[in-house]
Motif scaffolding. Structure first.
Motif, PDB file in Angstrom:
ATOM      1  N   ARG A  29      30.376   5.320 -11.669  1.00  0.00           N
ATOM      2  CA  ARG A  29      31.091   6.408 -11.006  1.00  0.00           C
ATOM      3  C   ARG A  29      32.509   6.574 -11.537  1.00  0.00           C
ATOM      4  O   ARG A  29      33.230   7.445 -11.104  1.00  0.00           O
ATOM      5  N   SER A  30      32.905   5.736 -12.466  1.00  0.00           N
ATOM      6  CA  SER A  30      34.261   5.749 -12.990  1.00  0.00           C
ATOM      7  C   SER A  30      34.495   6.920 -13.924  1.00  0.00           C
ATOM      8  O   SER A  30      33.644   7.281 -14.729  1.00  0.00           O
ATOM      9  N   ARG A  31      35.675   7.518 -13.832  1.00  0.00           N
ATOM     10  CA  ARG A  31      36.056   8.576 -14.768  1.00  0.00           C
ATOM     11  C   ARG A  31      36.553   7.993 -16.081  1.00  0.00           C
ATOM     12  O   ARG A  31      36.718   8.711 -17.058  1.00  0.00           O
ATOM     13  N   GLY A  39      36.917   4.281  -8.388  1.00  0.00           N
ATOM     14  CA  GLY A  39      36.488   5.558  -7.848  1.00  0.00           C
ATOM     15  C   GLY A  39      35.362   5.434  -6.839  1.00  0.00           C
ATOM     16  O   GLY A  39      35.146   6.327  -6.036  1.00  0.00           O
ATOM     17  N   HIS A  40      34.641   4.332  -6.870  1.00  0.00           N
ATOM     18  CA  HIS A  40      33.540   4.126  -5.939  1.00  0.00           C
ATOM     19  C   HIS A  40      34.019   3.879  -4.520  1.00  0.00           C
ATOM     20  O   HIS A  40      33.267   4.043  -3.580  1.00  0.00           O
ATOM     21  N   ARG A  41      35.252   3.498  -4.343  1.00  0.00           N
ATOM     22  CA  ARG A  41      35.758   3.141  -3.021  1.00  0.00           C
ATOM     23  C   ARG A  41      35.801   4.322  -2.056  1.00  0.00           C
ATOM     24  O   ARG A  41      35.614   4.157  -0.877  1.00  0.00           O
ATOM     25  N   GLY A  42      36.052   5.513  -2.570  1.00  0.00           N
ATOM     26  CA  GLY A  42      36.153   6.670  -1.695  1.00  0.00           C
ATOM     27  C   GLY A  42      34.820   7.295  -1.357  1.00  0.00           C
ATOM     28  O   GLY A  42      34.727   8.199  -0.550  1.00  0.00           O
ATOM     29  N   ARG A  43      33.758   6.813  -1.946  1.00  0.00           N
ATOM     30  CA  ARG A  43      32.426   7.373  -1.730  1.00  0.00           C
ATOM     31  C   ARG A  43      31.552   6.355  -1.029  1.00  0.00           C
ATOM     32  O   ARG A  43      31.746   5.164  -1.161  1.00  0.00           O
TER      33      ARG A  43
END
Length: 56
Positions: A29-31, A39-43
């Protein structure tokens, strides 16, 4: 003195980081793939029942 981190991808390209601490992304999920950008933390994933690891 910093030691660079290098990853050779399946297509033969090399990803390099000169940062002091790096994390490799495994959730994809990283940009900044292949490096983790958290970035996975917010999903959240689809809700599922927790496993019972200690069945009676």
């Amino acid at each position: 003195m910093r030691c660079p981190a290098e990853i050779v991808r399946d297509d033969g390209t090399t990803a390099r980081s000169d940062r002091f601490l790096v994390a490799v992304c495994t959730c994809r999920r990283s940009r900044t793939n292949p490096w983790c950008d958290t970035g996975h933390r917010g999903r959240s994933r689809a809700a599922s029942a927790p496993e019972n690891r200690n069945p009676a």
